[in-house]
Scaffold this motif. Structure first.
Motif, PDB file in Angstrom:
ATOM      1  N   VAL A   1       0.831  -1.195   0.000  1.00 31.42           N
ATOM      2  CA  VAL A   1       0.000   0.000   0.000  1.00 31.42           C
ATOM      3  C   VAL A   1       0.872   1.254   0.000  1.00 31.42           C
ATOM      4  O   VAL A   1       1.775   1.393   0.819  1.00 31.42           O
ATOM      5  N   ASP A   2       0.628   2.133  -0.923  1.00 27.33           N
ATOM      6  CA  ASP A   2       1.324   3.418  -0.964  1.00 27.33           C
ATOM      7  C   ASP A   2       0.292   4.534  -0.872  1.00 27.33           C
ATOM      8  O   ASP A   2      -0.873   4.341  -1.222  1.00 27.33           O
ATOM      9  N   PRO A   3       0.716   5.704  -0.385  1.00 22.28           N
ATOM     10  CA  PRO A   3      -0.269   6.767  -0.155  1.00 22.28           C
ATOM     11  C   PRO A   3      -0.807   7.400  -1.439  1.00 22.28           C
ATOM     12  O   PRO A   3      -0.103   7.527  -2.426  1.00 22.28           O
ATOM     13  N   THR A   4      -2.070   7.772  -1.374  1.00 24.20           N
ATOM     14  CA  THR A   4      -2.696   8.531  -2.446  1.00 24.20           C
ATOM     15  C   THR A   4      -2.381  10.005  -2.238  1.00 24.20           C
ATOM     16  O   THR A   4      -2.374  10.485  -1.111  1.00 24.20           O
TER      17      THR A   4
ATOM     18  N   ALA B   1      -3.275   1.812  -3.830  1.00 26.87           N
ATOM     19  CA  ALA B   1      -3.160   3.173  -3.312  1.00 26.87           C
ATOM     20  C   ALA B   1      -4.064   3.254  -2.087  1.00 26.87           C
ATOM     21  O   ALA B   1      -5.112   2.607  -2.036  1.00 26.87           O
ATOM     22  N   SER B   2      -3.670   4.041  -1.098  1.00 24.14           N
ATOM     23  CA  SER B   2      -4.458   4.082   0.134  1.00 24.14           C
ATOM     24  C   SER B   2      -5.829   4.703  -0.130  1.00 24.14           C
ATOM     25  O   SER B   2      -6.758   4.512   0.614  1.00 24.14           O
ATOM     26  N   ARG B   3      -5.937   5.433  -1.267  1.00 24.76           N
ATOM     27  CA  ARG B   3      -7.166   6.165  -1.611  1.00 24.76           C
ATOM     28  C   ARG B   3      -7.657   6.896  -0.373  1.00 24.76           C
ATOM     29  O   ARG B   3      -6.877   7.353   0.436  1.00 24.76           O
ATOM     30  N   LYS B   4      -8.939   7.020  -0.208  1.00 20.67           N
ATOM     31  CA  LYS B   4      -9.374   7.833   0.937  1.00 20.67           C
ATOM     32  C   LYS B   4      -9.640   6.938   2.140  1.00 20.67           C
ATOM     33  O   LYS B   4     -10.753   6.506   2.379  1.00 20.67           O
ATOM     34  N   ALA B   5      -8.563   6.640   2.873  1.00 21.76           N
ATOM     35  CA  ALA B   5      -8.752   5.747   4.015  1.00 21.76           C
ATOM     36  C   ALA B   5      -9.380   6.515   5.172  1.00 21.76           C
ATOM     37  O   ALA B   5      -8.938   7.596   5.510  1.00 21.76           O
TER      38      ALA B   5
ATOM     39  N   VAL C   1       1.370  -7.840   4.025  1.00 19.14           N
ATOM     40  CA  VAL C   1       0.854  -6.496   3.777  1.00 19.14           C
ATOM     41  C   VAL C   1       1.951  -5.491   4.117  1.00 19.14           C
ATOM     42  O   VAL C   1       2.486  -5.504   5.223  1.00 19.14           O
ATOM     43  N   GLU C   2       2.309  -4.635   3.151  1.00 15.36           N
ATOM     44  CA  GLU C   2       3.252  -3.554   3.434  1.00 15.36           C
ATOM     45  C   GLU C   2       2.471  -2.248   3.492  1.00 15.36           C
ATOM     46  O   GLU C   2       1.763  -1.899   2.545  1.00 15.36           O
ATOM     47  N   THR C   3       2.569  -1.550   4.619  1.00  9.00           N
ATOM     48  CA  THR C   3       1.917  -0.241   4.685  1.00  9.00           C
ATOM     49  C   THR C   3       2.895   0.795   5.177  1.00  9.00           C
ATOM     50  O   THR C   3       3.839   0.488   5.906  1.00  9.00           O
TER      51      THR C   3
END
Ligand SMILES: Nc1nc2c(ncn2[C@@H]2O[C@H](COP(=O)(O)OP(=O)(O)OP(=O)(O)O)[C@@H](O)[C@H]2O)c(=O)[nH]1
Ligand SMILES: [Mg+2]
Lengths: 563, 132, 328
Positions: free
Chosen positions: C94-97, C127-131, C156-158
């Motif tokens: 997961v990478d940031p939006t 993409a983290s989209r709108k978490a 899971v990679e965050t």
């Protein structure tokens, strides 16, 4: 990211910038007040005198004009050899050698990943017979060679091949002249070369330098490279700062091997000639000044030679545009002029068709003629450092020095240039620079004529069209297949009994932390390929054989590295 | 709650081409245009690219190459995609191209085929068209 | 009431995804994740199916930490480890939006590219989209899809900034927090609550000075925990594959220890999942009213608290109406 054309009134012609390309803010004019703080002796000096701001020699270009060089590199050894002969016949003796991209990455043509870029960017110089063919009939002791490759393994291996060829022909190694880029920062920062990890890059760099200093005194075994980082997004300040940091680190590492700066001799930097005219000139003056000071103050240089920085130039390929390519003639001319005014030592200028394809011979001749016109018609090189003493140029030199110094301090505070590479900080700096340029262009704060401004409606004219129509040929599938077959046949036909112990010595030298350069020369003579050279060194340093982790260690290499 | 479909693009480089600037520029431009851009990195194999494209369920593959080998690369990637049963993945290409290359690529179904200096808005519009 | 965009292929796409998933065809999983991410029609059916088939036998691992600490590089090494013993691995990176454009650069794959040609490894960048305060909805649900697909190991990679890493810990069996020497952020960590969620600390980039010092600092902070719950602290040099075996051993130990509290944890996780689904749903239902209410607050005709109250009442009424309809 709408690409709206800048609204620049052509007749009014107002400027959109007040700062240099690297962002140094400028006043409308400069006077004596601005350079009050400078001392002629300490900061400027006559040409040929410390700190060499005005040039390395008192006579400058009257004594010797800058060297004119080109990267000569075609898909086959035969074509390249023919091109070398043509250039030499025309009085050009500075030959820049390259090879195709897989070879620069440290793999052989029979590696599965070589196929897609094989023979692109140069000859697949996988082993000594290719070099022999490529250099056949050339005056090896008289030409000047430059290695501009990407991977660090290339410098070790191809210098090795050059020495091997010369020794085989009985030519005195003292006559070997030229340089290797051999810059372990640029190789990873810009190219992410897979051949060796950084730790190994750093050591191989020193092995090459150490051997060269002791055996080929006229070879400059490192030329920290600012050109490629600059094309990658670094501005003039960070380009120069990066080169100084690399040079400083390498001299420090060499001292640990018992080599003092006076043994090392003159330093060479490979710098970029960018579009910003005065900033580029100032960068060259400042580079000499700063290195002279570092050499004397930090490393205690006593000889004049060790304080001198030679500057080799590659003009900015990135500044050239494929739109209205004729405009590239003006760009390159100004870049060449800035080099001459800045007192550089050698010059490889881009060709006007470079943004479209590989440079054509005609464009290169035009390029040379531009240099002849600057020399013989415009009489520019008659007097050394003609801009010295200009309020603006001296002020800008000193202003840039402050900026470069604070960049160097930042690198220092982050643990030095290698730490900056490995933490990814350097990459962030370069990326930020690239994005800044991208944004400035999009917002029309940086005008590129014919691209984001001054575009013409309608069809382009016949001259531009003609330049655009130049087509390069990429090597055919058949040529690639033939190359794979050639390598396989070569590998099968070697005297393995002779080769194996020599390769084992490369492996051992790596493992036992001895200098790898001589063992590489010997094994290369017996037919060790670039891929094998990279593989055994990797294994000697505790890594796997294939840098791309696709192929297994070849059977006979497995035998070799068996203890 | 996001209900909008994001365009996902795989920017891919195959072989030993070291020129990365174009790919990086696309990467950030696509992000700034609200797309999700995935980069394979350099030194990839056609099989690796095909696998990545399928795994990431991208809407389009953008091949970048400056060695003059785009037709060879595109052909290899298409073949690998086919092995995975994918025949409808849009592929666009950009980099060093001759007129002849463009013709060959178009015959394979590869579109775009942009030379250096192509304005970004041209590329973006094209991607939006092929992605849906 | 929901309007789904890009429902071009309609229901068959979902059915196809489900049957491909069942046939263990990776394209099914791939498509299912997109359906969940894009809120395509049939999403709920897909998820219900996945929930029913999700295998709790999958071992789930979380890796989190600040940008650039080497998460992907470590994950890459961990994949290699599992592949050696033939285990299949599913990775969710997961990478940031970008909060500005809604787009994202998903760069984790680059460090795992050696597994691109391996059919036993599946890597998906999200993409983290709108978490909404933590792991994105899609990521949580994707985890179920992975489990339904039945990988042996799921990773899971965050990015460990803010809430995310605390959230990820609720959804995976073992959480590894990465730190690197030279950031001086131990205090920061303690504040952010990372110390609580980590089952394991990895000091990566231990080739850099300060690794031992950082290890001591972390151990000192952990000293407050009961000895048998104290997370191990290990050194690695991920890009040189050093220390990985120790990490794998420690992960196995933690897994065994936590298996004892398995029931309790599983229950907690389910509570969390229901809570998060409810909140997401509510937030979605509230969305169409927000503009109007903001207008009212701005013209001072009500306070934000009253506005919230009103929205909730409207949503409840909507539900009642539905119930009434159903009962008729
Ligand atoms: N010196 C050193 N560098 C490492 C080590 N592990 C990873 N790196 C490097 O650190 C950089 C970042 O690694 P990544 O694995 O991308 O880090 P990340 O945490 O996944 O980064 P994001 O996903 O962007 O937050 C890369 O250049 C790696 O090669 C290590 O142990 N030592
Ligand atoms: Mg990562």
């Amino acid at each position: 990211m709408a690409n709206i054309e800048a609204k620049v009134d052509r007749k009014a012609g107002h400027m959109v910038r007040t700062a240099t390309q690297s962002g140094l803010e400028l006043k409308p004019f400069y006077n004596a007040e601005d350079i009050n703080h400078l001392s002629y002796e300490k900061d400027i000096g006559d040409p040929g005198a410390f700190p060499f701001t005005r040039g390395l020699y008192p006579e400058m270009y009257r004594d010797r004009l800058w060297l004119k060089s080109f990267i000569v590199s075609y898909a086959t050894a035969e074509e390249t050899n023919q091109a070398f002969r043509n250039y030499i016949a025309n009085g050009l003796t500075d030959l820049r050698l390259l090879c195709d991209l897989p070879t620069q990455a440290g793999i052989d043509p029979d590696h599965p990943s070589a196929w897609n870029s094989m023979m692109c960017g140069g000859v697949a110089t996988y082993a000594i017979p290719v070099y022999e063919k490529m250099l056949e009939g050339l005056p090896l002791g008289e030409a000047i060679f430059e290695f501009a490759h990407a991977g660090m393994s290339s410098f070790l291996y191809f210098y090795g091949l050059l020495v091997a060829v010369m020794e085989n022909k009985g030519i005195d190694l003292q006559t070997l002249r030229g340089n290797s880029i051999n810059d372990p920062i640029r190789t990873k920062l810009v190219y992410g070369c897979p051949d060796f990890p950084t730790k190994l890059d750093r050591r191989i760099c020193l092995d090459h330098i150490e051997y060269s200093i002791r055996n080929t005194p006229n070879w400059r075994p490192i030329a920290p490279n600012g050109v490629d980082p600059c094309q990658g997004g670094m501005d003039a300040i960070k380009e120069l700062g990066g080169c100084l940091a690399v040079a400083t680190q390498v001299m420090t590492d060499l001292a640990a091997r018992g080599i003092a700066i006076d043994d090392f001799g003159a330093m060479v930097f490979a710098l970029d000639a960018e579009s910003d005219f005065f900033e580029t000139i100032v960068k060259f003056r400042l580079a000499r000044k700063m290195w002279a000071k570092i050499a004397r103050e930090k490393f205690g240089a006593k000889t004049k030679r060790a304080m001198q920085l030679k500057i080799g130039i590659r003009t900015s390929g990135l500044s050239l545009t494929s739109q209205k390519p004729l405009n590239n003639a003006a760009r390159v001319t100004l870049q060449i002029l800035s080099c001459v005014l800045g007192g550089v030592n050698s010059l490889d200028a881009s060709s006007i068709d470079e943004a479209i394809g590989l440079p054509s011979l005609e464009a290169r001749i035009f390029n040379l003629d531009t240099q002849h016109i600057i020399t013989h018609e415009a009489n520019v090189p008659l007097v050394a450092d003609p801009l010295g003493g200009s309020y603006y140029v001296e002020w800008l030199t000193s202003r840039m020095e402050q900026e470069v110094n604070s960049y160097l301090q930042e690198i220092e505070s982050r643990g030095g240039i290698f730490a900056c590479l490995e933490t990814g900080w350097l990459n962030e700096v370069m990326e930020a620079g690239r994005l800044k340029v991208q944004r400035e262009k999009a917002e029309n704060k940086r005008l590129i004529v014919g691209v984001n401004s001054f575009r013409e409606e309608g069809e382009e004219g016949p001259i531009n069209k003609a330049i655009r129509d130049i087509a390069y040929k990429s090597p055919s599938l058949a040529a690639r297949e033939a190359m794979v077959a050639e390598v396989k046949a070569f590998k099968a036909g070697r005297d393995k009994k002779r080769l194996a112990p020599l390769m084992k010595e490369v492996y051992r030298a790596t493992k036992e932390n001895r200098n790898t350069q001589r063992p590489v020369i010997e094994a290369a003579k017996a037919g060790m390929t670039i891929g094998e050279c990279v593989g055994v060194i990797r294994m000697g340093a505790g890594y796997n054989y294939d840098p791309l982790k696709e192929i297994e260690t070849p059977e006979f290499v497995r035998e070799i590295v068996k203890e | 709650m996001p209900k909008e479909k994001k365009i996902r693009v795989l920017i891919a480089k195959v072989g030993c081409d070291i020129h990365e600037r174009g790919a990086l520029t696309l990467l950030t431009t696509f992000r700034d245009e609200g797309m999700e851009a995935i980069y394979t990195g350099r030194y990839q194999t056609p099989k690796g690219v095909a696998n990545a494209a399928v795994s990431e369920d991208v809407d389009v593959i953008a091949l970048s190459d400056h060695t003059g080998s785009l037709p060879i690369i595109a052909e290899a990637v298409l073949a690998e995609l086919k092995k995975l049963g994918v025949t409808d993945m849009p592929i666009i290409a950009g980099g060093l191209l001759t007129q002849e290359d463009v013709k060959v690529l178009e015959r394979m179904g590869v579109t775009g085929n942009y030379g250096p200096g192509t304005p970004m808005d041209v590329i973006l519009t094209h991607i939006r068209n092929v992605a849906c | 009431m929901e309007v789904f965009l890009h429902n071009l292929t309609g229901i068959p796409r979902v059915d196809e995804a489900i049957s491909l998933m069942k046939a263990r065809n990776i394209r099914g999983l791939t498509r299912a994740i997109s359906i969940v991410e894009n809120y395509e029609e049939g999403r709920d059916a897909l998820l219900n199916d996945a929930f029913q088939r999700a295998s709790e036998a999958c071992f789930t691992l979380g890796f989190t930490g600040a940008p650039g600490v080497g998460k992907s590089t470590l994950v890459n090494a961990v994949i290699r480890h599992y592949r050696r013993s033939g285990k299949t691995v599913g990775v969710m990176a997961v990478d940031p939006t970008s909060p500005f454009s809604g787009g994202a650069v998903l760069g984790d794959r680059i460090r795992m590219q050696e597994h691109n040609p391996d059919n036993g490894v599946y890597i998906r960048s999200l993409a983290s989209r709108k978490a909404l305060g933590g792991l994105s909805e899609a990521t949580k649900y994707a985890l179920y899809l992975y489990k339904a697909f039945g990988f042996d190991v799921i990773i899971v990679e965050t990015l460990g900034v803010g809430q995310d890493e605390i959230d990820v810990a609720r959804y995976v069996d073992v959480t590894t927090v990465l730190l690197v020497p030279g950031y001086g952020d131990t205090i920061q960590m303690a504040k952010a609550g990372i110390m609580e969620i980590a089952d394991l600390f990895v000091i990566n980039k231990s080739d850099r000075p300060g690794a031992d010092l950082l290890k001591k600092q972390v151990q000192n902070i952990l000293y407050m925990k009961a000895e048998k719950e104290r997370p191990p602290v290990l050194n690695t040099i991920a890009d040189q594959n050093e220390g990985i075996d120790d990490v794998m051993e420690a992960i196995a130990e933690v897994r065994q220890r936590k298996a004892l509290q398995g029931q309790e944890r599983h229950r907690k996780r389910i509570v969390e999942e229901i809570r998060s689904s409810v909140l997401t749903r509510l937030a979605g239902d509230a969305e169409p009213h927000l503009d109007e209410m903001a207008g009212k607050v701005l013209t001072l005709s009500m306070t934000p608290i009253e506005a919230a109250e009103l929205i909730i009442r409207r949503i409840q009424k909507g539900c009642l109406e539905d119930d009434e309809k159903n009962s008729i």
